[in-house]
Design an enzyme around this catalytic site. Structure first.
Site, PDB file in Angstrom:
ATOM      1  N   GLY A  34       0.879  -1.181   0.000  1.00  0.00           N
ATOM      2  CA  GLY A  34       0.000   0.000   0.000  1.00  0.00           C
ATOM      3  C   GLY A  34       0.907   1.218   0.000  1.00  0.00           C
ATOM      4  O   GLY A  34       1.794   1.341   0.853  1.00  0.00           O
ATOM      5  N   ASN A  38       3.882   2.055   2.610  1.00  0.00           N
ATOM      6  CA  ASN A  38       5.273   1.862   2.177  1.00  0.00           C
ATOM      7  C   ASN A  38       6.122   3.088   2.539  1.00  0.00           C
ATOM      8  O   ASN A  38       7.264   2.962   3.000  1.00  0.00           O
ATOM      9  CB  ASN A  38       5.346   1.674   0.654  1.00  0.00           C
ATOM     10  CG  ASN A  38       4.719   0.373   0.178  1.00  0.00           C
ATOM     11  OD1 ASN A  38       4.519  -0.555   0.951  1.00  0.00           O
ATOM     12  ND2 ASN A  38       4.412   0.298  -1.113  1.00  0.00           N
ATOM     13  N   TYR A 106      -6.484  -5.865  -8.253  1.00  0.00           N
ATOM     14  CA  TYR A 106      -7.018  -5.477  -6.941  1.00  0.00           C
ATOM     15  C   TYR A 106      -8.255  -6.267  -6.535  1.00  0.00           C
ATOM     16  O   TYR A 106      -9.139  -6.503  -7.347  1.00  0.00           O
ATOM     17  CB  TYR A 106      -7.451  -4.008  -6.977  1.00  0.00           C
ATOM     18  CG  TYR A 106      -6.365  -2.987  -7.183  1.00  0.00           C
ATOM     19  CD1 TYR A 106      -5.210  -2.976  -6.420  1.00  0.00           C
ATOM     20  CD2 TYR A 106      -6.543  -1.971  -8.120  1.00  0.00           C
ATOM     21  CE1 TYR A 106      -4.243  -1.992  -6.594  1.00  0.00           C
ATOM     22  CE2 TYR A 106      -5.586  -0.980  -8.301  1.00  0.00           C
ATOM     23  CZ  TYR A 106      -4.439  -1.002  -7.539  1.00  0.00           C
ATOM     24  OH  TYR A 106      -3.505  -0.023  -7.717  1.00  0.00           O
ATOM     25  N   TYR A 107      -8.335  -6.607  -5.253  1.00  0.00           N
ATOM     26  CA  TYR A 107      -9.574  -7.102  -4.619  1.00  0.00           C
ATOM     27  C   TYR A 107      -9.780  -6.215  -3.399  1.00  0.00           C
ATOM     28  O   TYR A 107      -9.487  -6.618  -2.270  1.00  0.00           O
ATOM     29  CB  TYR A 107      -9.461  -8.585  -4.245  1.00  0.00           C
ATOM     30  CG  TYR A 107      -9.407  -9.461  -5.470  1.00  0.00           C
ATOM     31  CD1 TYR A 107     -10.568 -10.041  -5.975  1.00  0.00           C
ATOM     32  CD2 TYR A 107      -8.209  -9.664  -6.146  1.00  0.00           C
ATOM     33  CE1 TYR A 107     -10.527 -10.808  -7.133  1.00  0.00           C
ATOM     34  CE2 TYR A 107      -8.156 -10.425  -7.300  1.00  0.00           C
ATOM     35  CZ  TYR A 107      -9.324 -10.985  -7.787  1.00  0.00           C
ATOM     36  OH  TYR A 107      -9.286 -11.740  -8.932  1.00  0.00           O
ATOM     37  N   GLY A 230      11.986   6.573 -13.842  1.00  0.00           N
ATOM     38  CA  GLY A 230      12.260   5.132 -13.917  1.00  0.00           C
ATOM     39  C   GLY A 230      13.729   4.843 -14.135  1.00  0.00           C
ATOM     40  O   GLY A 230      14.587   5.376 -13.413  1.00  0.00           O
ATOM     41  N   GLY A 257       6.298  -0.597  -5.978  1.00  0.00           N
ATOM     42  CA  GLY A 257       6.769  -0.110  -4.672  1.00  0.00           C
ATOM     43  C   GLY A 257       7.987   0.782  -4.776  1.00  0.00           C
ATOM     44  O   GLY A 257       8.329   1.482  -3.813  1.00  0.00           O
ATOM     45  N   ALA A 258       8.636   0.806  -5.942  1.00  0.00           N
ATOM     46  CA  ALA A 258       9.863   1.605  -6.082  1.00  0.00           C
ATOM     47  C   ALA A 258       9.576   3.098  -5.866  1.00  0.00           C
ATOM     48  O   ALA A 258      10.346   3.799  -5.214  1.00  0.00           O
ATOM     49  CB  ALA A 258      10.475   1.383  -7.460  1.00  0.00           C
ATOM     50  N   ASP A 260       7.304   4.513  -4.055  1.00  0.00           N
ATOM     51  CA  ASP A 260       7.056   4.853  -2.643  1.00  0.00           C
ATOM     52  C   ASP A 260       8.373   4.893  -1.867  1.00  0.00           C
ATOM     53  O   ASP A 260       8.570   5.769  -1.015  1.00  0.00           O
ATOM     54  CB  ASP A 260       6.123   3.820  -1.996  1.00  0.00           C
ATOM     55  CG  ASP A 260       4.864   3.624  -2.810  1.00  0.00           C
ATOM     56  OD1 ASP A 260       4.384   4.606  -3.410  1.00  0.00           O
ATOM     57  OD2 ASP A 260       4.376   2.483  -2.878  1.00  0.00           O
ATOM     58  N   ASP A 296       7.264  -4.707  -1.588  1.00  0.00           N
ATOM     59  CA  ASP A 296       7.514  -3.267  -1.704  1.00  0.00           C
ATOM     60  C   ASP A 296       8.502  -2.750  -0.663  1.00  0.00           C
ATOM     61  O   ASP A 296       9.088  -1.690  -0.846  1.00  0.00           O
ATOM     62  CB  ASP A 296       6.203  -2.492  -1.499  1.00  0.00           C
ATOM     63  CG  ASP A 296       5.177  -2.751  -2.595  1.00  0.00           C
ATOM     64  OD1 ASP A 296       5.430  -3.603  -3.463  1.00  0.00           O
ATOM     65  OD2 ASP A 296       4.115  -2.102  -2.560  1.00  0.00           O
TER      66      ASP A 296
HETATM   67  O1  KDG Z   1       3.194   1.813  -5.089  1.00  0.00           O
HETATM   68  C1  KDG Z   1       2.938   0.481  -4.736  1.00  0.00           C
HETATM   69  C2  KDG Z   1       1.522   0.402  -4.449  1.00  0.00           C
HETATM   70  O2  KDG Z   1       0.827   0.764  -5.605  1.00  0.00           O
HETATM   71  C3  KDG Z   1       1.045  -0.942  -4.073  1.00  0.00           C
HETATM   72  O3  KDG Z   1       1.608  -1.374  -2.871  1.00  0.00           O
HETATM   73  C4  KDG Z   1      -0.452  -1.033  -4.011  1.00  0.00           C
HETATM   74  O4  KDG Z   1      -1.062   0.941  -2.832  1.00  0.00           O
HETATM   75  C5  KDG Z   1      -1.194   0.229  -3.776  1.00  0.00           C
HETATM   76  C6  KDG Z   1      -2.144   0.639  -4.776  1.00  0.00           C
HETATM   77  O5  KDG Z   1      -3.172   1.162  -4.368  1.00  0.00           O
HETATM   78  O6  KDG Z   1      -1.878   0.505  -5.961  1.00  0.00           O
END
Ligand code: KDG
Length: 315
Positions: A34, A38, A106-107, A230, A257-258, A260, A296
């Site tokens: 999330g 993170n 996503y769920y 990137g 996760g990079a 964050d 992440d």
């Molecule tokens: O940046 C990484 C996040 O995108 C991942 O952990 C999931 O928070 C998230 C999302 O809502 O996409």
């Protein structure tokens, strides 16, 4: 006193152990993730203090998130356990259809985290805080989550807390690109520190050239603008300083996760009084490190290890 207050949805990530389409993957690895969680973990691991505001379900995944955050030294006093909704989860598909890229499934609709509400945002959280951080993900989760972010913004401004925004536009969460821009731009305009990239900037202001993005966001009064590029590194403007950092070459396992880790490192470095160039270089290094494993947060270094890797690349 907590230096960084981060607000959003912490999630459980199930990362495919093998690459390829999820229909053929049989093994998944569980991680806490999330975007804003993170960042909180990154800030804390790098020796600064962080708190997370959000909701988790009254379930095993919620327990997992809370104990992980606590274990990482993140202040969880404003993490609410919602008895009426489950903790959100998502799956990561890696290396398919584009090599070295991942996608998220996503769920999380009606999850506890998406039920974040203004009443979860307490005024006391902002007393003596230095930075409020959120991303473009949270306002997309639900009307109440958007209101919660607006309340946090308001309280931060009143308390003299700087606002850090990572645009993080996740297309599956928005009804349209226009809606994303309409909701996010008024929030972005209030930022003191902005993290973005050419794809998001194209959606928000119709610019994808890094220099033009910097100039455009500076033009609307944002003091510190950071453009993540990137594998090409990053560029930034802050006050009178400007900086450009190259990315290091790594073997990518999972890039999620990079961004964050990049943002969390940048904020921690600025809180520690580092100049723009060093902050940007360290953020870029940590972002690259995170891509070398699944998950992440696991590769975010401690501040001591960050100094080791920084001296290695910038002797
Ligand atoms: O940046 C990484 C996040 O995108 C991942 O952990 C999931 O928070 C998230 C999302 O809502 O996409």
């Amino acid at each position: 006193m907590v230096e960084v207050i981060s607000i959003g949805e912490a999630l459980i990530q199930f990362n495919a152990v093998t690459k390829g389409p999820l229909r053929h993957v049989t093994l998944f690895e569980k991680h806490v993730a999330g975007a804003e969680a993170n960042v909180a973990v990154c800030v804390s691991r790098l020796g600064r203090s962080a708190a997370f505001i959000g909701r988790v379900g009254n379930d095993e995944f919620g327990e997992c998130i809370k104990s992980w955050l606590r274990g990482e030294g993140v202040d969880t006093r404003w993490v609410k356990t919602d008895p009426d909704a489950p903790t959100g989860i998502y799956f990561v598909q890696r290396g398919y259809p584009i090599p070295n890229r991942s996608s998220m499934v996503y769920y999380r609709r009606m999850s506890a985290g998406s039920r974040l509400s203004p009443e979860d945002v307490k005024e006391e959280a902002f007393v003596d805080a230095k930075i409020l951080h959120f991303t473009g993900i949270t306002p997309a989760l639900s009307p109440t989550a958007k209101e919660a972010v607006l309340r946090a913004l308001d309280l931060a401004k009143k308390a003299g807390v700087k606002v850090s925004v990572d645009t993080n536009i996740r297309l599956p969460l928005w009804p349209s690109l226009e809606e994303a821009a309409k909701v996010l731009m008024p929030m972005v305009e209030k930022a003191d520190i902005l993290f973005t990239d050419p794809t998001d900037a194209e959606i928000l202001i119709g610019e994808s050239d890094p220099d033009k993005i910097l100039t455009a966001f500076r033009g609307i009064g944002i003091d510190t603008v950071v453009v993540k590029l990137g594998e090409k590194g990053a560029v930034a403007l802050s006050g009178e300083e400007s900086a450009k950092a190259e990315a290091i070459q790594v073997t990518v396992e999972d890039p999620i996760g990079a961004g964050d880790a990049f943002a969390g490192t940048f904020l921690a470095c600025r809180l520690a009084g580092r100049n723009l160039l060093e902050s940007l270089r360290k953020a870029t290094l940590v972002g690259s490190l995170v891509t070398t494993v699944r998950g992440d947060q696991e590769m975010i270094p401690t501040h001591r290890d960050l100094d080791v890797v920084y001296r290695y690349y910038y002797p």
